[in-house]
Design an enzyme around this catalytic site. Sequence first.
Site, PDB file in Angstrom:
ATOM      1  N   THR A  30       0.833  -1.207   0.000  1.00 42.33           N
ATOM      2  CA  THR A  30       0.000   0.000   0.000  1.00 42.33           C
ATOM      3  C   THR A  30       0.862   1.248   0.000  1.00 42.33           C
ATOM      4  OG1 THR A  30      -1.804  -1.124   1.166  1.00 42.33           O
ATOM      5  CG2 THR A  30      -1.759   1.284   1.276  1.00 42.33           C
ATOM      6  N   ASP A  93       9.122  -2.765  -3.256  1.00 41.00           N
ATOM      7  CA  ASP A  93       8.399  -3.469  -2.197  1.00 41.00           C
ATOM      8  C   ASP A  93       9.167  -4.753  -1.877  1.00 41.00           C
ATOM      9  OD1 ASP A  93       6.693  -4.988  -0.641  1.00 41.00           O
ATOM     10  OD2 ASP A  93       4.943  -4.714  -1.911  1.00 41.00           O
TER      11      ASP A  93
END
Length: 221
Positions: A30, A93
């Site tokens: 996110t 990420d």
Amino acid sequence: MFRFFSLNLHINTKYMHIAIAGNIGSGKTTLTNMLAKHYGWTPQFEAVDYNPYLDDYYDDIPRWSFNLEVYFLKQRFRDLLSIAQSDKTIIQDRSIFEGVYVFAENNYAMGNMSERDFQTYMELFESMMTIVRYPQLMIYLRATVPHLVQNIQKRGRDYEQSIQLEYLSNLNSRYEEFITQKYKGQVLTIEVDQIDFEHHPADFRSITDRIDAHLFGLFSG
């Protein structure tokens, strides 16, 4: 301690590499997407290519752990080489570093890799590190186990619902050791238990203010 230098590798110095680290359910994906949109950076996620050792691994974990971890290491090193030569600022990420210092070390500690195999694995990693650099900034999302469990349940991925509390706790301990003792690059630690950066703009802005201070020497008022 590793030494970092370049061996015939054309590394971009104009563009940055930002990495997001954190346990399962800490909000890495996110935040990666939100920061990519905010700064105009390019997000990079772990390749979803099929791992040819995965089925064997789950059939016989001690037998196949070394093979599985070496495969992941190869993939993550390939990502690092790509980032080093990119003409864009990349926000990643999960990086090779937590793959090694958190997940592979946890596999070893659980008895799934022998001392010989783990030593070979770490020597391979150290050799790889002689031709790449640390990210300009690693953003570590620190969260307690109850917070991780809440997020895991909220997103409802079937394969994550059976994750044991002890496993999350062990990973949290390894993340702390990784960040505080083993990682030598620049780290920005975000305590995520008491904020909701996805839904509260002020919480997200508090993160970007700190990133601006680290990367650009800008300070919030």
